[in-house]
Write an enzyme that holds these catalytic residues in place. Structure first.
Site, PDB file in Angstrom:
ATOM      1  N   LYS A   1       0.858  -1.187   0.000  1.00 43.23           N
ATOM      2  CA  LYS A   1       0.000   0.000   0.000  1.00 43.23           C
ATOM      3  C   LYS A   1       0.895   1.238   0.000  1.00 43.23           C
ATOM      4  CE  LYS A   1      -4.335   1.038   2.440  1.00 43.23           C
ATOM      5  NZ  LYS A   1      -5.017   0.840   3.729  1.00 43.23           N
ATOM      6  N   VAL A   2       0.645   2.124  -0.945  1.00 43.15           N
ATOM      7  CA  VAL A   2       1.459   3.355  -1.035  1.00 43.15           C
ATOM      8  C   VAL A   2       0.529   4.562  -1.058  1.00 43.15           C
ATOM      9  CG1 VAL A   2       3.316   2.187  -2.339  1.00 43.15           C
ATOM     10  CG2 VAL A   2       1.497   3.383  -3.590  1.00 43.15           C
TER      11      VAL A   2
END
Ligand code: G3P
Length: 217
Positions: free
Chosen positions: A83-84
Site C-alpha cells: 500500500k502506497v
C-alpha cells in the site's frame, strides 16, 4: 463486489473468514497501532488466514525507501499487496512494483484525478476514502461514481476499492455503482446481516415450531 475487512485484529479476521465471505484484508499504520502488535508479525499472521490480497502500507515518503520497505513486506507472503500513498513518490513506487508483478494498493485518494493518475501508474487497487470525504463536506459516493465512469471510459484494469466505509449504506451504494471491492471494519460487515424483520421472522417461526412438539433430529 469483493469484501475486504479493514482491521489488523486477527481474531476478527478469523471470525469473518469462517463465513466464507472474506476476499481480502486491508491494514494501515493506525490499525497496526490499535492492534498493539508488531507490524511484520501481524501481516504474516493475516496472510496465513486469508488467501486474498492483504494490504500492508509503507511508511517512508521517498521512492527509494518505499522500495526498500516494500522489499521487506513482499517477502512475508505472495498475497501481500503493497500500500502506497497517492503522492509522486508513491506512484513512482507503484509503477516500479506493478512492473515487477507485485500487487499495489494506492491509498488516500480523495479526487477522481488522483484515481486517474493511479490507474496510469498501473495500480492494482485505488482506495478512495468515502467516509473521510463525507466528513469534510464532500460526497464520497459521487467520487466513486466519477472514478467508475473514468475507469470504464478507458478500460483501466485498476480495481476501485472503496475505503473508509462507515455504514451499510456505503456498501449498498458501492455495489450499485459497480465498485470492484469495498473494505469495511468488522462491525460494518456484521451489520450487513441484520434486519429487524429477519429477527422477528425467526422468532415467529420458532414459536410456532415449538407448538408442533416436533424435532428435526
Ligand atoms: O484503511 C483505510 C481506510 O479504510 C481508513 O478508514 O475510517 O480511518 O477513515 P477511516
Amino acid at each position: 463486489m469483493k469484501f475486504f475487512v479493514d482491521t489488523a485484529d486477527t481474531n476478527e479476521i478469523r471470525d469473518l473468514a469462517a463465513t466464507g465471505l472474506l476476499d481480502g484484508v486491508t491494514t494501515n499504520p493506525s490499525l497496526i497501532h490499535k492492534s498493539g502488535r508488531k507490524f511484520l508479525e501481524v501481516v504474516e499472521e493475516i496472510c496465513g488466514i486469508v488467501d486474498g490480497p492483504v494490504s500492508a502500507e509503507v511508511v517512508a515518503l521517498d521512492h527509494e525507501t518505499m522500495m526498500k520497505e516494500a522489499a521487506v513486506l513482499r517477502k512475508i507472503a505472495d498475497n501481500v499487496c503493497i500500500k502506497v500513498p497517492l503522492t509522486i513518490d508513491g506512484l513512482k513506487t507503484c509503477k516500479a512494483l506493478t512492473g515487477e508483478g507485485v500487487m499495489v494498493n494506492v491509498t488516500l485518494c480523495f479526487s477522481a484525478n488522483q484515481a486517474l493518475l493511479a490507474a496510469k501508474a498501473g495500480a492494482t487497487f485505488i482506495s478512495p476514502f468515502v467516509g473521510r470525504h463525507d466528513d469534510n463536506g464532500f460526497d464520497g459516493m459521487k467520487l466513486i461514481e466519477d472514478i467508475r465512469l473514468i475507469y470504464d471510459n478507458y478500460a483501466f484494469a485498476t480495481e476501485i476499492l472503496v475505503a473508509s466505509v462507515r455504514h451499510p449504506i456505503h456498501v449498498l451504494e458501492s455495489a450499485k455503482i459497480g465498485a470492484d471491492v469495498m473494505t469495511a471494519p468488522p462491525s460494518v460487515i456484521k451489520a450487513l446481516f441484520n434486519h429487524v424483520l429477519t429477527e422477528k421472522g425467526i422468532a415467529g417461526f420458532l414459536a410456532d415450531w415449538e407448538k408442533t412438539g416436533q424435532s428435526v433430529l
